[in-house]
Design a protein around this motif. Sequence first.
Motif, PDB file in Angstrom:
ATOM      1  N   ILE A   1       0.853  -1.187   0.000  1.00  0.00           N
ATOM      2  CA  ILE A   1       0.000   0.000   0.000  1.00  0.00           C
ATOM      3  C   ILE A   1       0.887   1.234   0.000  1.00  0.00           C
ATOM      4  N   TYR A   2       0.549   2.176  -0.893  1.00  0.00           N
ATOM      5  CA  TYR A   2       1.355   3.397  -1.046  1.00  0.00           C
ATOM      6  C   TYR A   2       0.588   4.632  -0.610  1.00  0.00           C
ATOM      7  N   ASP A   3       1.290   5.525   0.058  1.00  0.00           N
ATOM      8  CA  ASP A   3       0.867   6.907   0.262  1.00  0.00           C
ATOM      9  C   ASP A   3       2.124   7.755   0.428  1.00  0.00           C
ATOM     10  N   GLU A   4       2.019   9.024   0.080  1.00  0.00           N
ATOM     11  CA  GLU A   4       3.171   9.912   0.184  1.00  0.00           C
ATOM     12  C   GLU A   4       3.725   9.982   1.601  1.00  0.00           C
ATOM     13  N   SER A   5       2.881   9.803   2.603  1.00  0.00           N
ATOM     14  CA  SER A   5       3.309   9.956   3.995  1.00  0.00           C
ATOM     15  C   SER A   5       4.225   8.826   4.461  1.00  0.00           C
TER      16      SER A   5
ATOM     17  N   PRO B   1       6.620   4.423 -15.290  1.00  0.00           N
ATOM     18  CA  PRO B   1       6.118   5.784 -15.504  1.00  0.00           C
ATOM     19  C   PRO B   1       6.474   6.370 -16.867  1.00  0.00           C
ATOM     20  N   ASP B   2       7.643   6.023 -17.408  1.00  0.00           N
ATOM     21  CA  ASP B   2       8.019   6.572 -18.704  1.00  0.00           C
ATOM     22  C   ASP B   2       7.161   5.980 -19.823  1.00  0.00           C
TER      23      ASP B   2
ATOM     24  N   MET C   1     -12.632  28.794 -21.426  1.00  0.00           N
ATOM     25  CA  MET C   1     -11.225  28.559 -21.727  1.00  0.00           C
ATOM     26  C   MET C   1     -10.335  28.897 -20.542  1.00  0.00           C
ATOM     27  N   ALA C   2     -10.698  29.925 -19.786  1.00  0.00           N
ATOM     28  CA  ALA C   2      -9.945  30.258 -18.581  1.00  0.00           C
ATOM     29  C   ALA C   2     -10.046  29.124 -17.557  1.00  0.00           C
ATOM     30  N   ARG C   3     -11.192  28.476 -17.509  1.00  0.00           N
ATOM     31  CA  ARG C   3     -11.380  27.353 -16.587  1.00  0.00           C
ATOM     32  C   ARG C   3     -10.433  26.203 -16.935  1.00  0.00           C
ATOM     33  N   CYS C   4     -10.116  26.047 -18.216  1.00  0.00           N
ATOM     34  CA  CYS C   4      -9.278  24.940 -18.659  1.00  0.00           C
ATOM     35  C   CYS C   4      -7.776  25.202 -18.513  1.00  0.00           C
ATOM     36  N   GLU C   5      -7.393  26.452 -18.336  1.00  0.00           N
ATOM     37  CA  GLU C   5      -5.968  26.769 -18.355  1.00  0.00           C
ATOM     38  C   GLU C   5      -5.140  26.033 -17.306  1.00  0.00           C
ATOM     39  N   PRO C   6      -5.673  25.726 -16.102  1.00  0.00           N
ATOM     40  CA  PRO C   6      -4.855  24.959 -15.143  1.00  0.00           C
ATOM     41  C   PRO C   6      -4.414  23.592 -15.651  1.00  0.00           C
ATOM     42  N   TYR C   7      -5.082  23.052 -16.653  1.00  0.00           N
ATOM     43  CA  TYR C   7      -4.687  21.743 -17.171  1.00  0.00           C
ATOM     44  C   TYR C   7      -3.284  21.755 -17.764  1.00  0.00           C
ATOM     45  N   PHE C   8      -2.830  22.913 -18.212  1.00  0.00           N
ATOM     46  CA  PHE C   8      -1.485  22.991 -18.766  1.00  0.00           C
ATOM     47  C   PHE C   8      -0.428  22.785 -17.685  1.00  0.00           C
ATOM     48  N   GLY C   9      -0.751  23.089 -16.431  1.00  0.00           N
ATOM     49  CA  GLY C   9       0.214  22.924 -15.359  1.00  0.00           C
ATOM     50  C   GLY C   9       0.485  21.475 -15.005  1.00  0.00           C
ATOM     51  N   TRP C  10      -0.557  20.656 -14.910  1.00  0.00           N
ATOM     52  CA  TRP C  10      -0.384  19.254 -14.504  1.00  0.00           C
ATOM     53  C   TRP C  10      -0.056  18.367 -15.702  1.00  0.00           C
ATOM     54  N   GLY C  11      -0.817  18.504 -16.765  1.00  0.00           N
ATOM     55  CA  GLY C  11      -0.642  17.577 -17.872  1.00  0.00           C
ATOM     56  C   GLY C  11       0.220  18.071 -19.004  1.00  0.00           C
ATOM     57  N   GLY C  12       0.445  19.387 -19.079  1.00  0.00           N
ATOM     58  CA  GLY C  12       1.320  19.929 -20.096  1.00  0.00           C
ATOM     59  C   GLY C  12       0.661  20.300 -21.406  1.00  0.00           C
TER      60      GLY C  12
ATOM     61  N   HIS D   1      -6.386  10.968  -7.624  1.00  0.00           N
ATOM     62  CA  HIS D   1      -7.252  10.279  -6.671  1.00  0.00           C
ATOM     63  C   HIS D   1      -7.444  11.171  -5.450  1.00  0.00           C
ATOM     64  N   GLN D   2      -8.681  11.640  -5.282  1.00  0.00           N
ATOM     65  CA  GLN D   2      -9.018  12.495  -4.136  1.00  0.00           C
ATOM     66  C   GLN D   2      -8.026  13.647  -3.984  1.00  0.00           C
ATOM     67  N   GLY D   3      -7.717  14.260  -5.098  1.00  0.00           N
ATOM     68  CA  GLY D   3      -6.833  15.421  -5.095  1.00  0.00           C
ATOM     69  C   GLY D   3      -5.347  15.099  -5.124  1.00  0.00           C
ATOM     70  N   LYS D   4      -4.980  13.826  -4.989  1.00  0.00           N
ATOM     71  CA  LYS D   4      -3.575  13.440  -5.019  1.00  0.00           C
ATOM     72  C   LYS D   4      -3.212  12.947  -6.416  1.00  0.00           C
ATOM     73  N   THR D   5      -1.994  13.272  -6.850  1.00  0.00           N
ATOM     74  CA  THR D   5      -1.504  12.852  -8.158  1.00  0.00           C
ATOM     75  C   THR D   5      -0.346  11.871  -7.970  1.00  0.00           C
ATOM     76  N   ARG D   6       0.251  11.488  -9.077  1.00  0.00           N
ATOM     77  CA  ARG D   6       1.421  10.603  -9.033  1.00  0.00           C
ATOM     78  C   ARG D   6       2.736  11.384  -9.092  1.00  0.00           C
ATOM     79  N   ALA D   7       2.696  12.672  -8.769  1.00  0.00           N
ATOM     80  CA  ALA D   7       3.887  13.511  -8.905  1.00  0.00           C
ATOM     81  C   ALA D   7       5.047  13.014  -8.047  1.00  0.00           C
ATOM     82  N   GLU D   8       4.769  12.409  -6.891  1.00  0.00           N
ATOM     83  CA  GLU D   8       5.832  11.862  -6.046  1.00  0.00           C
ATOM     84  C   GLU D   8       6.055  10.376  -6.292  1.00  0.00           C
ATOM     85  N   LEU D   9       5.004   9.668  -6.647  1.00  0.00           N
ATOM     86  CA  LEU D   9       5.139   8.225  -6.867  1.00  0.00           C
ATOM     87  C   LEU D   9       5.993   7.918  -8.093  1.00  0.00           C
ATOM     88  N   ASP D  10       5.799   8.636  -9.182  1.00  0.00           N
ATOM     89  CA  ASP D  10       6.509   8.291 -10.405  1.00  0.00           C
ATOM     90  C   ASP D  10       8.033   8.365 -10.253  1.00  0.00           C
TER      91      ASP D  10
END
Length: 359
Positions: free
Chosen positions: A52-56, A105-106, A198-209, A79-88
């Motif tokens: 079982i994995y969690d960042e903590s 991950p690659d 379109m402004a609502r969608c702009e945050p997607y560039f931060g996480w997914g690129g 998942h519930q606001g958590k991403t794989r940014a640390e897991l990968d």
Amino acid sequence: MDIEHYVPPRTRIAILCRGDAAMRRGATAYNSRFVRVFDALAACGIEAIPVIYDESFADDVREQLLTVDGVLVWVDPIHQGKTRAELDPLLREVAAKRPWVSAHPDVILKMGVKEVLYRTRHLGWGADTHRYDTAAAFRAEFPSRLRTAGPRVLKQNRGNGGQGVWKVEAVPNADATVRVLHALRGSRPEQMPLDEFMARCEPYFGWGGCIIDQAFQPRLPEGMIRCYVSGSKVAGFGQQLIKALIPPPAEGPDAPEAQPGPRIMHGPDAPQFQTLRRLMEHEWIPQLSATFEIDEASLPVIWDADFLYGPRDADGADTYVLCEINASSCFAIPDEAPAAIARTVRERLRQAAGAGVGR
């Protein structure tokens, strides 16, 4: 010795999924949703342990993974606001030191993100698809495309469960106004200025690129076909009448009519899907692998490709349009899939033993 079925002695595989500290303390093969996978691996002489994995408690997970011969990962991108940014990065580190990891991950970043729709648009499963790499490009190009090409479906690059997937259509006789519907369950259509959406969608560039833009498929109400694959071989199919991106009835998104139908599972030999199986195994999977330079031994142990029905061809036969590939956390799976997973894992272990390495 039967080399084809040889499994190195004392082989252990970790099955990794997300959870909290209490789940980690109490995890066993038999209180896991992956119990059928554990059983299939055991039948092949492969010991599997739940992790079982969690960042903590990521450091404890890292040390545990370094003691096994392979890692099968079932962790959603979001998942519930958590991403794989640390897991990968953790999985990359583990794979570099000892065991092989599936899906690596690659490999996920090549085939398990929405950008795959753009990169493989030239394949037989492709459709009218575009990619926006920046918010500026999105603002410059999307409005005219929406006006001239009809309803579009926008998708953030990394996500699951319909998060960040939108149907967008221009409102007739209303300048720069759009009607949008989120694919997230329980969503209702909204009407708003295009600039606001379109402004609502702009945050997607931060996480997914990037944001991927596909033509809306009018046959969506006929359902989706999920093609499950282990390595390069089809392991089964799932068929479902979906409701995402279909406006709910007047009673609202909680009405029975607004709920998706059951996912009906089929084995790989189901007659109605043999054309799709042939296309996948003999054309599209080899072409996907060549496009991204993924060798067969690096394809995920379990993944799926989701298809909508495209326009019928000149003979009236169905065509298929890829709407996403799931490689991070492919579950639930057909009854035949655990045995296919075990066979693929056994082959990966045999290859690793032959190469004299732990990956």
